[in-house]
Design a protein around this motif. Sequence first.
Motif, short mmCIF file in Angstrom:
data_model
loop_
_atom_site.label_atom_id
_atom_site.label_comp_id
_atom_site.label_asym_id
_atom_site.label_seq_id
_atom_site.Cartn_x
_atom_site.Cartn_y
_atom_site.Cartn_z
N ALA A 136 0.83 -1.20 0.00
CA ALA A 136 0.00 0.00 0.00
C ALA A 136 0.87 1.26 0.00
O ALA A 136 0.59 2.23 -0.70
CB ALA A 136 -0.94 0.00 1.20
N PHE A 137 1.94 1.22 0.77
CA PHE A 137 2.88 2.35 0.80
C PHE A 137 3.51 2.57 -0.57
O PHE A 137 3.58 3.70 -1.05
CB PHE A 137 3.97 2.09 1.85
CG PHE A 137 5.02 3.16 1.91
CD1 PHE A 137 4.81 4.32 2.64
CD2 PHE A 137 6.23 3.01 1.23
CE1 PHE A 137 5.77 5.31 2.70
CE2 PHE A 137 7.19 4.00 1.28
CZ PHE A 137 6.97 5.15 2.02
N PRO A 142 -3.47 5.95 0.46
CA PRO A 142 -3.64 6.71 1.70
C PRO A 142 -3.95 5.83 2.92
O PRO A 142 -3.84 6.30 4.06
CB PRO A 142 -4.81 7.65 1.40
CG PRO A 142 -5.38 7.25 0.11
CD PRO A 142 -4.44 6.31 -0.56
N ALA A 143 -4.31 4.57 2.72
CA ALA A 143 -4.59 3.67 3.83
C ALA A 143 -3.32 3.07 4.43
O ALA A 143 -3.38 2.42 5.47
CB ALA A 143 -5.51 2.54 3.37
N ALA A 144 -2.18 3.29 3.81
CA ALA A 144 -0.92 2.69 4.28
C ALA A 144 -0.60 3.01 5.73
O ALA A 144 -0.25 2.09 6.49
CB ALA A 144 0.23 3.09 3.36
N PRO A 145 -0.70 4.26 6.18
CA PRO A 145 -0.36 4.53 7.59
C PRO A 145 -1.20 3.72 8.57
O PRO A 145 -0.67 3.20 9.56
CB PRO A 145 -0.63 6.03 7.76
CG PRO A 145 -0.67 6.59 6.39
CD PRO A 145 -1.05 5.48 5.47
N PHE A 148 0.05 0.16 8.70
CA PHE A 148 1.27 0.03 9.51
C PHE A 148 0.95 0.16 11.00
O PHE A 148 1.52 -0.56 11.82
CB PHE A 148 2.32 1.07 9.09
CG PHE A 148 3.04 0.71 7.82
CD1 PHE A 148 3.83 -0.43 7.73
CD2 PHE A 148 2.94 1.52 6.70
CE1 PHE A 148 4.50 -0.76 6.56
CE2 PHE A 148 3.60 1.20 5.52
CZ PHE A 148 4.37 0.06 5.46
N LYS A 149 0.02 1.05 11.35
CA LYS A 149 -0.39 1.18 12.76
C LYS A 149 -1.01 -0.13 13.26
O LYS A 149 -0.79 -0.52 14.41
CB LYS A 149 -1.38 2.32 12.92
CG LYS A 149 -0.74 3.69 12.80
CD LYS A 149 -1.79 4.79 12.90
CE LYS A 149 -1.18 6.15 12.64
NZ LYS A 149 -2.21 7.22 12.64
N GLU A 150 -1.77 -0.79 12.38
CA GLU A 150 -2.36 -2.08 12.75
C GLU A 150 -1.27 -3.11 13.01
O GLU A 150 -1.36 -3.91 13.95
CB GLU A 150 -3.30 -2.57 11.66
CG GLU A 150 -3.97 -3.87 12.02
CD GLU A 150 -4.88 -4.38 10.91
OE1 GLU A 150 -4.34 -4.89 9.90
OE2 GLU A 150 -6.10 -4.29 11.06
N LEU A 182 7.15 8.07 8.30
CA LEU A 182 7.44 8.44 6.91
C LEU A 182 6.16 8.83 6.17
O LEU A 182 6.16 9.80 5.41
CB LEU A 182 8.14 7.28 6.21
CG LEU A 182 8.67 7.53 4.81
CD1 LEU A 182 9.67 8.68 4.80
CD2 LEU A 182 9.35 6.26 4.28
N CYS A 183 5.09 8.10 6.40
CA CYS A 183 3.81 8.42 5.77
C CYS A 183 3.33 9.81 6.20
O CYS A 183 2.79 10.57 5.39
CB CYS A 183 2.75 7.38 6.11
SG CYS A 183 3.01 5.77 5.32
N ALA A 184 3.51 10.13 7.47
CA ALA A 184 3.10 11.44 7.98
C ALA A 184 3.92 12.55 7.31
O ALA A 184 3.39 13.62 7.03
CB ALA A 184 3.25 11.48 9.49
N GLN A 185 5.20 12.28 7.06
CA GLN A 185 6.06 13.28 6.41
C GLN A 185 5.73 13.46 4.93
O GLN A 185 5.97 14.51 4.37
CB GLN A 185 7.53 12.89 6.57
CG GLN A 185 8.02 12.96 7.98
CD GLN A 185 9.42 12.38 8.15
OE1 GLN A 185 9.99 11.82 7.23
NE2 GLN A 185 9.96 12.53 9.36
#
Length: 187
Positions: A136-137, A142-145, A148-150, A182-185
């Motif tokens: 996904a990343f 956009p669901a990638a973060p 990863f949190k999951e 990284l996704c947030a950045q």
Amino acid sequence: MMIASQRERRKAVWGCIVAAVMTMTAPVLAQSKGLESARELYSAAAYDDALTILNTLRGSDAEDAGQIAYYRALCLLAVGKTAEADAAIEMAVNAMPFTQPSANDTSPRVRAAFREVRRRVLPTIIERRYADARAAFDRKDPAAPERFKEVVALIDEPDIQDVARQAALAQMRGLAADYVTLCAQRR
């Protein structure tokens, strides 16, 4: 040949639409009522009757399949079919990895059975979820973060802390947390 009035044609069209909607929703409603009935039978300690219903149900999505497998597992444990219960627990955990019986609703024996299966299958589920999150990343989904949190949340599950300390999962947890950053950045 007689031509129907516009009103009669509208009635016929609406009749067909209503029939089509009822035909499409009837299996979903029956499925829902079936699971609800099985839950009630389980609560009433009618485990064999609940299993009869549960064995006819098929989940329309992962959560439905997980709920069906969860209640199958509870019933199978109640009637002493441990091997079948383990398979049902595995199906429930694969569909819904955070699934755990409540301490208020189940016995310690049932919770222990779920804990053992979760301890066995969660590492594989985590690896699969990490690979999905990474894909996904790479797609810039956009669901990638959240994925990863999951992964991080699954690795932090109390049932697998002994396994989570091993190098592979510990490293995967660090990588997943780094990907969240990284996704947030990227945004």
